[in-house]
Design a protein around this motif. Structure first.
Motif, PDB file in Angstrom:
ATOM      1  N   GLY A   1      45.463  18.405  -0.898  1.00  0.00           N
ATOM      2  CA  GLY A   1      45.977  19.762  -0.800  1.00  0.00           C
ATOM      3  C   GLY A   1      47.033  20.084  -1.821  1.00  0.00           C
ATOM      4  O   GLY A   1      47.364  21.256  -2.012  1.00  0.00           O
ATOM      5  N   ILE A   2      47.602  19.091  -2.478  1.00  0.00           N
ATOM      6  CA  ILE A   2      48.602  19.306  -3.520  1.00  0.00           C
ATOM      7  C   ILE A   2      48.022  18.969  -4.887  1.00  0.00           C
ATOM      8  O   ILE A   2      48.145  19.734  -5.842  1.00  0.00           O
ATOM      9  CB  ILE A   2      49.856  18.451  -3.242  1.00  0.00           C
ATOM     10  CG1 ILE A   2      50.459  18.830  -1.881  1.00  0.00           C
ATOM     11  CG2 ILE A   2      50.886  18.598  -4.356  1.00  0.00           C
ATOM     12  CD1 ILE A   2      51.646  17.959  -1.484  1.00  0.00           C
ATOM     13  N   TRP A   3      47.386  17.793  -4.949  1.00  0.00           N
ATOM     14  CA  TRP A   3      46.758  17.356  -6.204  1.00  0.00           C
ATOM     15  C   TRP A   3      45.476  16.651  -5.806  1.00  0.00           C
ATOM     16  O   TRP A   3      45.403  15.440  -5.676  1.00  0.00           O
ATOM     17  CB  TRP A   3      47.696  16.412  -6.943  1.00  0.00           C
ATOM     18  CG  TRP A   3      47.258  16.078  -8.344  1.00  0.00           C
ATOM     19  CD1 TRP A   3      46.091  16.429  -8.958  1.00  0.00           C
ATOM     20  CD2 TRP A   3      48.001  15.309  -9.297  1.00  0.00           C
ATOM     21  NE1 TRP A   3      46.041  15.948 -10.224  1.00  0.00           N
ATOM     22  CE2 TRP A   3      47.211  15.252 -10.476  1.00  0.00           C
ATOM     23  CE3 TRP A   3      49.225  14.699  -9.283  1.00  0.00           C
ATOM     24  CZ2 TRP A   3      47.627  14.568 -11.619  1.00  0.00           C
ATOM     25  CZ3 TRP A   3      49.634  14.028 -10.412  1.00  0.00           C
ATOM     26  CH2 TRP A   3      48.867  13.954 -11.575  1.00  0.00           C
ATOM     27  N   ASP A   4      44.442  17.441  -5.561  1.00  0.00           N
ATOM     28  CA  ASP A   4      43.193  16.902  -5.019  1.00  0.00           C
ATOM     29  C   ASP A   4      42.504  15.955  -5.984  1.00  0.00           C
ATOM     30  O   ASP A   4      41.799  15.034  -5.559  1.00  0.00           O
ATOM     31  CB  ASP A   4      42.242  18.048  -4.649  1.00  0.00           C
ATOM     32  CG  ASP A   4      42.795  18.887  -3.498  1.00  0.00           C
ATOM     33  OD1 ASP A   4      43.565  18.324  -2.687  1.00  0.00           O
ATOM     34  OD2 ASP A   4      42.472  20.087  -3.416  1.00  0.00           O
ATOM     35  N   SER A   5      42.675  16.173  -7.244  1.00  0.00           N
ATOM     36  CA  SER A   5      41.978  15.325  -8.219  1.00  0.00           C
ATOM     37  C   SER A   5      42.647  13.964  -8.411  1.00  0.00           C
ATOM     38  O   SER A   5      42.072  13.081  -9.040  1.00  0.00           O
ATOM     39  CB  SER A   5      41.912  16.041  -9.572  1.00  0.00           C
ATOM     40  OG  SER A   5      43.224  16.308 -10.062  1.00  0.00           O
ATOM     41  N   LEU A   6      43.851  13.782  -7.873  1.00  0.00           N
ATOM     42  CA  LEU A   6      44.543  12.499  -8.029  1.00  0.00           C
ATOM     43  C   LEU A   6      43.933  11.477  -7.088  1.00  0.00           C
ATOM     44  O   LEU A   6      43.848  11.702  -5.880  1.00  0.00           O
ATOM     45  CB  LEU A   6      46.038  12.660  -7.724  1.00  0.00           C
ATOM     46  CG  LEU A   6      46.870  11.378  -7.792  1.00  0.00           C
ATOM     47  CD1 LEU A   6      46.869  10.800  -9.193  1.00  0.00           C
ATOM     48  CD2 LEU A   6      48.286  11.635  -7.318  1.00  0.00           C
ATOM     49  N   SER A   7      43.513  10.363  -7.640  1.00  0.00           N
ATOM     50  CA  SER A   7      42.919   9.286  -6.845  1.00  0.00           C
ATOM     51  C   SER A   7      43.474   7.952  -7.329  1.00  0.00           C
ATOM     52  O   SER A   7      43.692   7.750  -8.523  1.00  0.00           O
ATOM     53  CB  SER A   7      41.393   9.303  -6.951  1.00  0.00           C
ATOM     54  OG  SER A   7      40.998   9.107  -8.302  1.00  0.00           O
ATOM     55  N   ILE A   8      43.715   7.067  -6.386  1.00  0.00           N
ATOM     56  CA  ILE A   8      44.269   5.741  -6.679  1.00  0.00           C
ATOM     57  C   ILE A   8      43.482   4.719  -5.896  1.00  0.00           C
ATOM     58  O   ILE A   8      43.137   4.936  -4.721  1.00  0.00           O
ATOM     59  CB  ILE A   8      45.758   5.656  -6.294  1.00  0.00           C
ATOM     60  CG1 ILE A   8      46.588   6.625  -7.124  1.00  0.00           C
ATOM     61  CG2 ILE A   8      46.294   4.235  -6.492  1.00  0.00           C
ATOM     62  CD1 ILE A   8      48.057   6.638  -6.744  1.00  0.00           C
TER      63      ILE A   8
END
Length: 259
Positions: free
Chosen positions: A159-166
């Motif tokens: 909801g804030i940075w949907d494309s961020l994945s770790i």
């Protein structure tokens, strides 16, 4: 009070020379004799000699003070004392300040050995060459074990940075191995309080053992063709981030405690 000396030296002094000085010591209210520890400290003597001196103080009474009072009775036949003669005040001597003496730098003797050269510290750059292959093996082993135990791609900021994945599996090598190296440094430095030193020692050894077991478990699972780790391995691996957080916080607290 400075202890009396013989011929200006500090050699052992006889008891009879120390006895008058011991009687002249200032005592607190309510004490008739000085303690043995104070006699040892004041006159720099051993415990046997201080005990002998204290025994003499208790057995031999102090000499009565001399009678300095003037007699009250007067002889009528005695002549009257002559009036005091006033003397001219003598001038105070002139005080002259001595001239400062020039200090001469000491000259070293020819046979004086030269000062030893400071020892050079050992180089540490070879550690980088040793750490690079170990880092690759440890990183791949922990990430692979994390994949077998349920660690994987997560989105930390939905909801804030949907494309961020770790990939959460990287938390295993970063947490376990980094803490092990830091605790090992704290332990070997020896510049922390004793409780922190003991905690760093055992937690560093424990982290290294856990890291080795993690590598062994990963390679055994891969060699056996297992794609999902057993429940007890998954449970142990899942608890590692929490354990590392607790040990790191405890070590940081102990390092800053100087009680």
């Amino acid at each position: 009070m400075t202890a009396p000396t013989i011929n200006g030296t500090r050699y052992p002094q006889p008891i009879e020379h120390l006895l008058p000085a011991a009687r002249a010591l200032d005592l607190p209210d309510g004490e008739a004799f000085p303690s043995r520890n104070r006699l040892m400290r004041e006159f720099r003597i051993g415990a046997p000699k201080a005990g002998e001196l204290l025994a003499l103080l208790k057995t031999e009474p102090a000499a009565p003070p001399a009678d300095t009072t003037e007699p009250t009775t007067t002889d009528p036949a005695a002549p009257e004392p002559a009036p005091p003669v006033e003397l001219d005040p003598t001038p105070e001597p002139e005080i002259t300040t001595p001239e400062p003496v020039e200090q001469v730098a000491p000259v070293s003797r020819p046979d004086t050995p030269p000062a030893p050269a400071p020892a050079r510290s050992a180089v540490v750059w070879p550690v980088v060459l040793l750490a690079l292959p170990a880092f690759v093996a440890i990183w791949s082993g922990w990430v692979g074990l994390g994949g077998l135990t349920g660690f994987g791609i997560v989105h930390p900021l939905p909801g804030i940075w949907d494309s961020l994945s770790i990939n959460s599996a990287i938390t295993l090598p970063i947490g376990v191995e980094t803490y092990g190296a830091y605790a090992l440094y704290v332990w070997l430095s020896g510049r922390v309080p004793a409780p922190a030193l003991r905690f760093a020692k055992w937690s560093a050894l424990g982290s290294l053992v856990v890291g080795a077991l993690g590598q062994v478990a990963y390679h055994l699972l891969v060699a056996a063709g297992i794609t999902s780790a057993p429940w007890w391995i998954t449970t142990a691996v899942a608890c590692l981030p929490v354990a590392v957080l607790g040990m790191g916080a405890a070590l940081a607290h102990l390092v800053r405690t100087h009680d």
